[in-house]
Design a protein around this motif. Sequence first.
Motif, short mmCIF file in Angstrom:
data_model
loop_
_atom_site.label_atom_id
_atom_site.label_comp_id
_atom_site.label_asym_id
_atom_site.label_seq_id
_atom_site.Cartn_x
_atom_site.Cartn_y
_atom_site.Cartn_z
N ILE A 70 0.83 -1.20 0.00
CA ILE A 70 0.00 0.00 0.00
C ILE A 70 0.87 1.26 0.00
O ILE A 70 1.76 1.42 0.83
CB ILE A 70 -0.95 0.00 1.21
N GLY A 72 1.23 5.53 0.05
CA GLY A 72 0.57 6.67 0.67
C GLY A 72 -0.16 7.51 -0.37
O GLY A 72 0.40 7.81 -1.42
N SER A 73 -1.39 7.83 -0.08
CA SER A 73 -2.20 8.65 -0.98
C SER A 73 -1.83 10.11 -0.84
O SER A 73 -1.46 10.57 0.24
CB SER A 73 -3.67 8.45 -0.61
N LYS A 76 -5.49 13.30 2.16
CA LYS A 76 -5.47 12.98 3.58
C LYS A 76 -6.90 13.00 4.12
O LYS A 76 -7.64 13.96 3.93
CB LYS A 76 -4.60 13.97 4.38
N GLN A 83 -7.71 6.57 6.81
CA GLN A 83 -6.71 6.94 5.80
C GLN A 83 -6.29 5.73 4.97
O GLN A 83 -6.07 5.82 3.77
CB GLN A 83 -5.49 7.57 6.46
N ASP A 87 -5.55 5.23 0.95
CA ASP A 87 -4.24 4.75 0.50
C ASP A 87 -4.39 3.50 -0.36
O ASP A 87 -3.74 3.38 -1.41
CB ASP A 87 -3.34 4.45 1.70
N TYR A 90 -5.82 4.47 -3.72
CA TYR A 90 -4.78 5.14 -4.50
C TYR A 90 -3.80 4.10 -5.08
O TYR A 90 -3.42 4.17 -6.24
CB TYR A 90 -4.05 6.15 -3.63
N THR A 91 -3.43 3.15 -4.27
CA THR A 91 -2.48 2.12 -4.70
C THR A 91 -3.03 1.31 -5.87
O THR A 91 -2.29 0.99 -6.80
CB THR A 91 -2.16 1.17 -3.52
#
Length: 111
Positions: A70, A72-73, A76, A83, A87, A90-91
Amino acid sequence: MDIFVFQDPATAPLREALFSGEIDAVRADITLSEFADVLSREKFKLTAQQRDEILVKWQSHSRAVTDSEILGSPWKCKDRDDQIFLDLAYTLRPCYLLSKDLQELSIVTGK
């Protein structure tokens, strides 16, 4: 929650797509832990057996990725516990993150 706890009729098409394998639902250990924590909250009035059955059902209809995969996006979430869902989305982009959680939906752009 609408699929597993509330049995919301509005989520029937999503539930059917999930259970038939038509969609690729994804989880990680850290997201599973957060889901378990939410299910254990008093307001849902679920027994330990009900919680366990929901978690088993979710795991049997979702694909696991490792927490280490994973990223970090750049967005936030106002709720730090949520969160990880941003994330994960986004991944795995492109993907959809479905939520009614107002804290999760309230994001602050990362600048």
